[in-house]
Write a protein that holds these residues in place. Structure first.
Motif, PDB file in Angstrom:
ATOM      1  N   LYS A 884       0.904  -1.234  -0.065  1.00  0.00           N
ATOM      2  CA  LYS A 884      -0.077   0.089  -0.045  1.00  0.00           C
ATOM      3  C   LYS A 884       0.873   1.386   0.075  1.00  0.00           C
ATOM      4  O   LYS A 884       0.345   2.444   0.099  1.00  0.00           O
ATOM      5  CB  LYS A 884      -0.771  -0.031   1.118  1.00  0.00           C
ATOM      6  CG  LYS A 884      -2.006  -1.048   1.384  1.00  0.00           C
ATOM      7  CD  LYS A 884      -2.886  -0.722   2.493  1.00  0.00           C
ATOM      8  CE  LYS A 884      -3.940  -2.111   2.469  1.00  0.00           C
ATOM      9  NZ  LYS A 884      -4.806  -1.862   3.631  1.00  0.00           N
ATOM     10  N   GLY A 885       2.278   1.223   0.047  1.00  0.00           N
ATOM     11  CA  GLY A 885       2.991   2.235   0.056  1.00  0.00           C
ATOM     12  C   GLY A 885       3.244   2.933   1.322  1.00  0.00           C
ATOM     13  O   GLY A 885       3.899   3.744   1.386  1.00  0.00           O
ATOM     14  N   ALA A 972       7.913   3.396  -2.391  1.00  0.00           N
ATOM     15  CA  ALA A 972       6.550   3.531  -1.719  1.00  0.00           C
ATOM     16  C   ALA A 972       5.502   3.963  -2.797  1.00  0.00           C
ATOM     17  O   ALA A 972       4.374   3.178  -2.798  1.00  0.00           O
ATOM     18  CB  ALA A 972       6.705   4.776  -0.996  1.00  0.00           C
ATOM     19  N   GLU A 973       5.955   4.836  -3.796  1.00  0.00           N
ATOM     20  CA  GLU A 973       4.908   4.875  -4.963  1.00  0.00           C
ATOM     21  C   GLU A 973       4.604   3.535  -5.779  1.00  0.00           C
ATOM     22  O   GLU A 973       3.592   3.127  -6.158  1.00  0.00           O
ATOM     23  CB  GLU A 973       5.388   5.882  -5.728  1.00  0.00           C
ATOM     24  CG  GLU A 973       5.405   7.225  -5.174  1.00  0.00           C
ATOM     25  CD  GLU A 973       6.065   8.443  -6.200  1.00  0.00           C
ATOM     26  OE1 GLU A 973       6.405   8.039  -7.130  1.00  0.00           O
ATOM     27  OE2 GLU A 973       5.946   9.775  -5.820  1.00  0.00           O
ATOM     28  N   GLU A 978       1.012  -1.124  -6.847  1.00  0.00           N
ATOM     29  CA  GLU A 978       1.063  -2.547  -6.924  1.00  0.00           C
ATOM     30  C   GLU A 978      -0.367  -2.817  -6.163  1.00  0.00           C
ATOM     31  O   GLU A 978      -0.997  -3.921  -6.562  1.00  0.00           O
ATOM     32  CB  GLU A 978       2.207  -3.034  -6.343  1.00  0.00           C
ATOM     33  CG  GLU A 978       3.594  -3.331  -6.903  1.00  0.00           C
ATOM     34  CD  GLU A 978       3.177  -4.479  -8.204  1.00  0.00           C
ATOM     35  OE1 GLU A 978       3.294  -5.530  -7.844  1.00  0.00           O
ATOM     36  OE2 GLU A 978       2.969  -3.945  -9.374  1.00  0.00           O
ATOM     37  N   HIS A 979      -0.501  -2.167  -5.116  1.00  0.00           N
ATOM     38  CA  HIS A 979      -1.654  -2.569  -4.243  1.00  0.00           C
ATOM     39  C   HIS A 979      -3.040  -2.102  -5.195  1.00  0.00           C
ATOM     40  O   HIS A 979      -3.840  -3.023  -4.913  1.00  0.00           O
ATOM     41  CB  HIS A 979      -1.600  -1.786  -2.837  1.00  0.00           C
ATOM     42  CG  HIS A 979      -2.838  -1.572  -2.153  1.00  0.00           C
ATOM     43  ND1 HIS A 979      -3.353  -2.920  -1.516  1.00  0.00           N
ATOM     44  CD2 HIS A 979      -4.013  -0.935  -1.983  1.00  0.00           C
ATOM     45  CE1 HIS A 979      -4.318  -2.596  -0.845  1.00  0.00           C
ATOM     46  NE2 HIS A 979      -4.997  -1.417  -1.093  1.00  0.00           N
ATOM     47  N   ILE A 980      -2.909  -1.065  -5.779  1.00  0.00           N
ATOM     48  CA  ILE A 980      -4.036  -0.579  -6.806  1.00  0.00           C
ATOM     49  C   ILE A 980      -4.324  -1.867  -7.699  1.00  0.00           C
ATOM     50  O   ILE A 980      -5.366  -2.269  -8.082  1.00  0.00           O
ATOM     51  CB  ILE A 980      -4.008   0.607  -7.251  1.00  0.00           C
ATOM     52  CG1 ILE A 980      -3.938   1.752  -6.035  1.00  0.00           C
ATOM     53  CG2 ILE A 980      -5.268   0.848  -8.275  1.00  0.00           C
ATOM     54  CD1 ILE A 980      -3.782   3.096  -6.728  1.00  0.00           C
ATOM     55  N   PRO A 985      -7.969  -8.259 -11.342  1.00  0.00           N
ATOM     56  CA  PRO A 985      -7.008  -9.714 -11.787  1.00  0.00           C
ATOM     57  C   PRO A 985      -5.504  -8.876 -12.106  1.00  0.00           C
ATOM     58  O   PRO A 985      -5.444  -8.175 -12.867  1.00  0.00           O
ATOM     59  CB  PRO A 985      -7.725  -9.911 -12.999  1.00  0.00           C
ATOM     60  CG  PRO A 985      -8.381  -8.896 -13.741  1.00  0.00           C
ATOM     61  CD  PRO A 985      -9.023  -8.158 -12.404  1.00  0.00           C
ATOM     62  N   HIS A 986      -4.583  -9.758 -11.482  1.00  0.00           N
ATOM     63  CA  HIS A 986      -3.173  -9.526 -11.806  1.00  0.00           C
ATOM     64  C   HIS A 986      -2.479 -10.502 -11.516  1.00  0.00           C
ATOM     65  O   HIS A 986      -2.645 -11.908 -11.296  1.00  0.00           O
ATOM     66  CB  HIS A 986      -2.866  -8.484 -10.705  1.00  0.00           C
ATOM     67  CG  HIS A 986      -2.926  -8.953  -9.164  1.00  0.00           C
ATOM     68  ND1 HIS A 986      -4.018  -9.041  -8.366  1.00  0.00           N
ATOM     69  CD2 HIS A 986      -1.895  -9.722  -8.571  1.00  0.00           C
ATOM     70  CE1 HIS A 986      -3.910  -9.818  -7.476  1.00  0.00           C
ATOM     71  NE2 HIS A 986      -2.390 -10.345  -7.363  1.00  0.00           N
TER      72      HIS A 986
END
Length: 1411
Positions: A884-885, A972-973, A978-980, A985-986
């Motif tokens: 989540k950064g 962090a960004e 990555e969290h988004i 699906p990823h």
């Protein structure tokens, strides 16, 4: 009984009386009588007598140099004798008082007191020769009783009395304890202890002074109690003709002590002794006893006597061997005995928790077929209770044991039946409990099944175990043993004995004190830890088992029993000024369990037996100056030590010391030699400075050493040491040494000190060294020692450089239990040095430690860290980017307490837990952390954590600015994105490649958070790839196979995953390093699967082939010839197919002979295959190459039909049929037509033509049904030919068109060109060899010019495409050539066209390399 007066100094002296029976007693005391000097006289006779009576320099007799043990026993016996002497002294005192009363009465009756007084004075001054007032009288006594001879003598000066036996002087020192000579109040006595027959003799007392000699004689007769006939009179002393062992003189020296053994091991009890005379062939008579039962030599008991040693060896210990062992030595004066206990503990059980083995297995009630076996139960302390016993038997001489009872018997006896009459048996017993079965007991003595007339019966029929013993009382005994006694149980029930258990107070586990039942109600428990506190309990034992435990005894500390101290020893003279003597002595070896607090000194003139007290008040130091002495007189001294229990026995009298002023210039002797830190190879000797320093101050000392019993002293220091201690090294472990010290001053080396006590180079068991450390709480630097033994009166005496520290403000000494600590108040360089500590009232517990500067500095640093503590950190402040950064700042301490406090400071501003920040800690892990939810450019700066934990504190900082901050922000960004991404699906794993075992490249990926509606697509360079198997996203993984991977497969592959929640893409660039990695992975599998090189000959040359799972030219392959790399050329052609790599030698010659190899590299490992093309292998290959080359040339130039002829022709009658084809051959072939195997001649109806050597035709004008049949053409030259057949069918007008033969479709008659069948057939003739990869011929290779048929219907519409010839894979030689058809053959050849042979598959033409 007066005799002729003879001056004493003219009498012949004899050193010793030789008798047939020499009485010996090793522990007795003798007081030496020393003659006094006679006063001088004016007469010449008196002067001569005085000169003759002057004693030579006094020499200490050998007898006076006793061992320490001997001295103590000596004093004990002397005390007992002294008590008897006290009675005699009291009687003499009474007689003296009575005599004095009579003298006073006579004096009153005198008329003139003054005259009488003057007369008495006058008489005292008149010289008078000796005269016996009371003479000796004869005695007759029984053997082994004492006898006392008394006499009284007068004379002026006082006579000196000497005693003689048979004319030989009596020397008390020759046989210690035998004779005792006394002189009290004018009464002279000779006491003979324990008379023997050889003491029968004439004894005389000779009194001498300067005026003459007087003699008194008497006869002593000693009788034996067995009868008067054995009485011995003077002159009738019998002489022994031989020496019996019991007539030797034996003194026990080193004796065996209490011993401890384990079942199955061995032990020896050894006692050394002195035997006089020591005759090798006549050893002393020795007997060994166990619990008062005489032992006899056997396999289990070995006895030896000789060489000054009596030894008992038990080679296979069992608990039956436990008990009190006594050695009894027969001497000429009776027996000498010594006893000590042997403890035997259980061996380790075969099963944990199993009981110990039973013991004392014995057979009773022996009959012809029946024996009652009984035994004693083992002690169970911490094991489970015994549930029964198994009894085993075996016949004598056999090792096979047979169990006698099927179920365990619960009592300690069992009747064994089924014995054979006259057979001998052994028995053994095993105990059983819930944990298992014990080890077997020692087997019983051999028992023979005989008549029961003389068998021993087991006593006792009363059933049940005894009641518990009564009160148990434990009392102090020695420093390692306790005396335990108890009340017998009320109900004995045939008691066998008792088991005693002990435990350390505070512990739960009990330990057995004995392992064999003890019969008495008192027992000494040995092997205890000095100073430890124990409690004890007792159980009674009989055949039915063990009773309940008794009540525990009261706790008792292991300390020696309180008693008076033993005698001091080693009295030595340190100085003398003519009127006083300074003495020193050594402290008692045994303090009696209480501190020695006083010493009392007695003195006497050496020529008297009267002792006088020197001090009425006790002396606390072991040095004393005795004043008011007469110069020139010899004195003897003795010392007694006192403690709270009383005054101990006096020491042995010192050697006579002459009171004569010391005037030598050298110093006197050092004294009080002691030892510290005795180890296996070193010790420290200490001493005190001499009292008499000589002409100048003492400047140093020399230390001499010798082994015990040796007179060869070695000086340990080449240069004199100024301090009063010396560390001695390089000692032999277990060896015993003695030392002496010599003082040095400016005038030279003084007299040596008294010899030290013998010291053995062996450390005490459990000895520990001084430990230097720092107190974890206070930070104090300290030295500490844990003593291996201690008692109530023990004290820890600390020294620096072997000088007692005492009360010093720089250090503080504390003691707790066995441990003493020396704490430094403010240590610095002045505290460096060697520190030692001695534990008093122990067997020499001591240790030392040298405090060096480096060690002190290290401890001071640690002390500072403790006194100024910091919170130690495992990890300083660091950061971590979370999902989540979020960014987590954390540090980890080694240890945190629950009361820890801390704060985070960012850019000099304190941050608290709240919105956007979460601060927490974990005491268990020591982690303190702060989490920043949204990390942005505003968070650049310095981060600090300050921690306070009790007295300790610390802080840690982290600087996040510049490039370091940019890296953190970027991460962090990325994590935020990555969290988004992962919300839809990823890809959980992006595209990667693998290579299967068949060398297929797989592009794979893994997905997460997918659903049924999620779609998946493959792309290469934005062109979608549709795999044969649709991807299944619900499986969580997808893969795209790429078979036969090569350079053409380079490019960017893309996988796209999407649904209504989002889209994720993974790219994989198959180029550059990735491409090389894939090729290497393929090469690894292909190289491992590569076959050996195979030789294949072709018309072009010799080919080497290597088959493998997959080959592509991108693989790193190297061909070598004789270790030289081969480059592809016209001569050496390199290539391959998907299944193999090859190298062809074109037009080979002898230069190409040699060793060939191929190397396939996967970047890590190289796979090599080789072939030796030389010798016969090359010869055979070359011949095959020539043959194939010739066959290929023939195949290329033979005659053949190139094309134009159909297989089947159907035609209506009256039509014209034209069969035309193109032929080829070099040289030009011959062409022959046949109908039904008959040659066709050219006529008007049937016209045959062959134009230009290329075009052959057969034209039939107006065909009739008779023209139907099988036509064929034979094309041939010298290299071979070809035979082609055509089937012709003619039908009449109006008839149904016949079905085509050979599977061809129908063809209308009007269109003869369509008549040939459409079904493919084998080619009529292969094309000449070409350089194409496959031998499939091409039409263009053999040109077929277009020739118009004279009749359009006669020209075939098409020629079927010829197939590639099928090679014969395993045929070593080509198939035979097609024979020329025999005209006379009744049946044509079934094959439509028979060609020349084609090479087998492994000899195919080479395939040119890819470009």
């Amino acid at each position: 009984m007066a005799s002729k007066v003879i001056p004493w100094y003219k009498k012949k002296r004899v050193s010793q009386v030789k008798t047939d029976y020499a009485y010996h007693h090793t522990k007795s005391s003798v007081k030496q009588q020393t003659e006094r000097k006679s006063s001088s006289s004016v007469s010449q006779v008196q002067a001569q007598a005085t000169e003759a009576m002057t004693e030579p320099a006094y020499t200490i007799p050998v007898f006076r140099e006793r061992t320490a043990e001997g001295t103590e026993e000596y004093q004990r016996v002397a005390t007992n004798v002294g008590k008897g002497l006290t009675v005699i002294q009291e009687e003499l005192r009474r007689m003296r008082i009575a005599t004095k009363v009579q003298v006073d009465s006579l004096a009153i009756q005198r008329e003139v007191k003054d005259m009488m007084a003057k007369r008495v004075d006058y008489l005292d001054e008149i010289p008078k020769m000796p005269d016996f007032v009371v003479a000796l009288r004869p005695h007759t006594v029984w053997e082994k009783t004492p006898v006392k001879l008394f006499c009284t003598v007068q004379g002026n000066p006082r006579p000196i009395v000497k005693w003689y036996k048979g004319g030989v002087p009596v020397d008390p020192l020759s046989i210690p304890g035998k004779y005792k000579i006394e002189n009290k109040y004018g009464v002279h006595s000779l006491i003979i202890s324990r008379c023997v027959v050889s003491d029968t003799a004439e004894y005389s007392a000779v009194a001498t002074n300067p005026h003459g000699t007087a003699t008194s004689k008497a006869t002593v007769t000693v009788k034996r109690a067995s009868g008067a006939g054995e009485s011995c009179h003077l002159g009738l002393v019998p002489h022994l003709t031989e020496i019996h062992p019991s007539k030797l003189e034996v003194t026990l020296l080193d004796r065996f002590s209490v011993s401890f053994g384990v079942e199955g091991s061995s032990t020896s009890l050894v006692c050394s002794m002195v035997v006089v005379p020591d005759l090798p062939n006549i050893p002393p008579l020795a007997q060994w006893y166990r619990d008062d039962k005489l032992l006899k030599p056997s396999k289990l008991v070995e006895m030896t006597v000789g060489g000054g040693v009596a030894r008992l060896t038990l080679p296979h210990l069992a608990k039956d061997d436990e008990g009190l062992y006594t050695l009894r030595i027969f001497t000429k004066d009776g027996t000498a005995e010594h006893s000590a206990y042997l403890f035997v503990s259980d061996a380790a059980p075969s099963t944990a928790g199993a009981p110990g083995a039973p013991m004392s297995v014995k057979a009773y009630d022996i009959n012809s077929d029946y024996v009652l076996v009984a035994w004693k139960p083992p002690n169970t302390v911490n094991e489970a209770a015994i549930t029964g016993y198994f009894v085993d038997r075996c016949e004598a001489g056999s090792d096979k044991w047979v169990q006698c009872n099927d179920a365990p018997v619960k009592i300690c006896k069992y009747p064994v039946h089924g014995l054979s009459l006259g057979h001998s048996y052994h028995f053994r017993v095993r105990a059983v409990n819930s944990a298992g079965i014990s080890r077997p007991s020692r087997k019983s003595e051999k028992v023979t099944a005989l008549d029961a007339a003389e068998s021993e019966r087991l006593q006792g029929t009363e059933e049940g175990v005894p009641s518990a013993p009564g009160q148990v009382i434990a009392t102090r005994n020695t420093k390692s043993s306790v005396f335990v006694q108890w009340e017998a149980p009320k109900h004995l029930k045939n008691l066998i004995g008792y088991y005693i258990d002990g435990r350390v107070v505070g512990a739960k586990e009990w330990f057995p004190c004995n392992h064999k039942p003890f019969k008495h109600t008192r027992f000494v428990v040995h092997g205890l830890i000095p100073g430890e506190t124990y409690a004890f309990r007792v159980q009674a034992v009989n055949l039915f088992g063990l009773s309940e435990e008794s009540q525990e005894s009261s706790p008792i500390a292991v300390e020696p029993a309180l008693a008076t101290p033993s005698a001091p020893f080693g009295i030595t003279m340190l100085s003398c000024d003519g009127s006083s003597i300074t003495l020193a002595w050594r402290s008692p070896k045994h303090c009696g369990g209480s501190k020695v607090n006083a010493y009392y000194i007695d003195k006497r003139n050496a020529d008297t037996l009267v002792w006088k007290e020197v001090n009425l008040t006790g002396v606390t130091e072991r040095i004393c100056t005795v004043d008011n002495l007469t110069e020139g007189t010899f004195y003897e001294f003795k010392v007694q030590a006192a403690n709270m229990a009383g005054v101990g026995v006096p020491s042995a009298p010192s050697a006579p010391m002459k009171c004569e002023a010391w005037t030598m210039e050298e110093p006197g002797p050092a004294y009080d030699l002691s030892f510290s830190e005795v180890r296996s190879h070193s010790l420290v000797i200490l001493w005190k400075a001499p009292v008499y320093t000589g002409a100048s101050a003492v400047t140093g000392y020399f230390v001499d050493m010798a082994k015990k019993g040796s007179s060869e002293f070695v000086t340990l220091n080449q240069e004199a040491v100024s301090h009063r201690y010396l560390q001695v090294t390089s000692l032999e472990e277990g060896e015993t040494y003695v030392f002496r010290v010599r003082s040095v001053n400016g005038s030279g080396v003084g007299k040596p000190s008294q010899l030290s006590e013998p010291v053995c180079a062996k450390a005490l068991a459990g000895t520990k060294e001084i430990v230097a450390g720092v107190d974890e709480e206070t930070g104090d630097v300290f030295l500490s020692l844990e003593a291996c033994e201690i008692c109530e009166t023990s004290k820890f005496v600390w020294s620096k450089n072997y000088k007692p520290i005492g009360d010093c403000p720089r250090v503080a000494v504390t003691a707790k239990g066995r441990t003493s600590r020396l704490t430094f108040s403010n240590p610095d360089k002045d505290d460096l040095g060697r520190y030692s500590v001695v534990v008093t009232d122990t067997d020499g517990v001591s240790a030392s430690h040298t405090l060096t500067e480096d060690a002190l500095n290290t401890m001071l640093e640690l002390s500072y860290a403790i006194r100024h503590p910091i919170v130690p950190l495992k990890h300083g402040l660091n950061y971590e980017v979370l999902e989540k950064g979020h960014v987590r700042f954390w540090l980890q301490a080694v240890k945190l307490s629950p009361s820890v406090s801390y704060r985070f400071i960012v850019n000099d501003k304190e941050v608290t837990s709240g919105e956007g920040h979460k601060i927490s800690h974990d005491v268990a892990t020591g982690i303190i952390q702060m989490t920043v939810d949204h990390f942005t450019r505003a968070n650049e700066g310095t981060y600090t954590v300050q921690i306070h934990d009790g007295k300790a504190k610390t802080q840690s900082s982290l600087v996040l600015v510049g490039d370091v901050f940019k890296v953190a922000l970027k991460e962090a960004e990325f994590q935020r994105k990555e969290h988004i991404r992962k919300q839809g699906p990823h890809f959980s794993e992006y595209l990667y490649f693998t290579v299967t075992e068949d060398c297929t490249v797989m592009l794979a990926c893994k997905m997460a958070n997918v659903k049924k509606e999620t779609t998946f697509h493959w792309y290469k360079e934005d062109d979608e790839i549709v795999p044969e198997t649709p991807p299944n996203v619900m499986s969580g993984a997808c893969a795209l196979p790429i078979p036969l991977f090569s350079r053409k497969d380079q490019g960017i592959f893309k996988a796209v995953l999407s649904d209504d929640r989002g889209k994720d893409t993974s790219h994989f660039d198959v180029s550059g390093q990735v491409f090389d990695d894939i090729i290497s992975a393929i090469a690894k599998i292909a190289g491992a699967s590569a076959s050996d090189l195979v030789l294949q000959c072709t018309p072009e040359g010799i080919r080497l082939q290597c088959y493998m799972k997959y080959y592509t030219e991108e693989m790193k392959t190297v061909w070598k010839h004789k270790e030289s790399k081969i480059a592809s050329s016209e001569k050496m052609r390199i290539g391959g197919t998907a299944e193999m790599a090859w190298m062809q030698i074109c037009d080979p010659s002898d230069k190409e002979k040699g060793h060939y190899s191929i190397e396939i590299s996967d970047g890590v490992q190289t796979h090599t295959r080789t072939f030796d093309l030389s010798g016969q292998a090359y010869t055979d290959a070359y011949e095959e190459y020539l043959r194939l080359k010739a066959a290929a040339f023939a195949e290329k130039n033979r005659g053949r039909v190139v094309g134009g002829l159909p297989d089947v022709v159907t035609i209506m009658e009256e039509k014209s049929l034209s069969l035309t084809c193109t032929v080829w051959g070099e040289p030009t072939p011959e062409v022959t037509w046949f109908k039904n195997e008959q040659e066709v001649a050219s006529t008007e109806h049937t016209k045959v033509t062959f134009d230009g050597g290329k075009f052959a035709s057969l034209v039939i004008n107006k065909v009739t049904p008779d023209d139907s049949g099988k036509y064929s053409i034979n094309v041939r030259n010298k290299y071979g030919g070809e035979f082609v057949e055509i089937t012709v069918s003619v039908y009449r007008h109006g008839e149904k068109i016949p079905e085509p033969k050979l599977g061809h479709p129908k063809t209308p008659a009007a269109t003869p060109a369509a008549t040939p069948a459409a079904t493919p057939v084998p080619p009529k003739s292969p094309a000449p060899p070409s350089k194409t990869p496959t031998p499939t011929p091409s039409k263009s290779q053999t040109p077929a010019p277009s020739i118009k048929s004279p009749t359009p219907a006669s020209t075939p519409a098409s020629t079927p495409a010829p197939k590639s010839p099928t090679p014969a894979p395993k045929s070593p030689t080509p198939a035979p050539k097609s024979p020329t058809p025999a005209p006379k053959s009744p049946t044509p050849t079934p094959s439509r066209g028979v060609k020349s042979p084609t090479p087998p598959r492994f000899m195919k033409s080479p395939t040119p390399p890819r470009k």
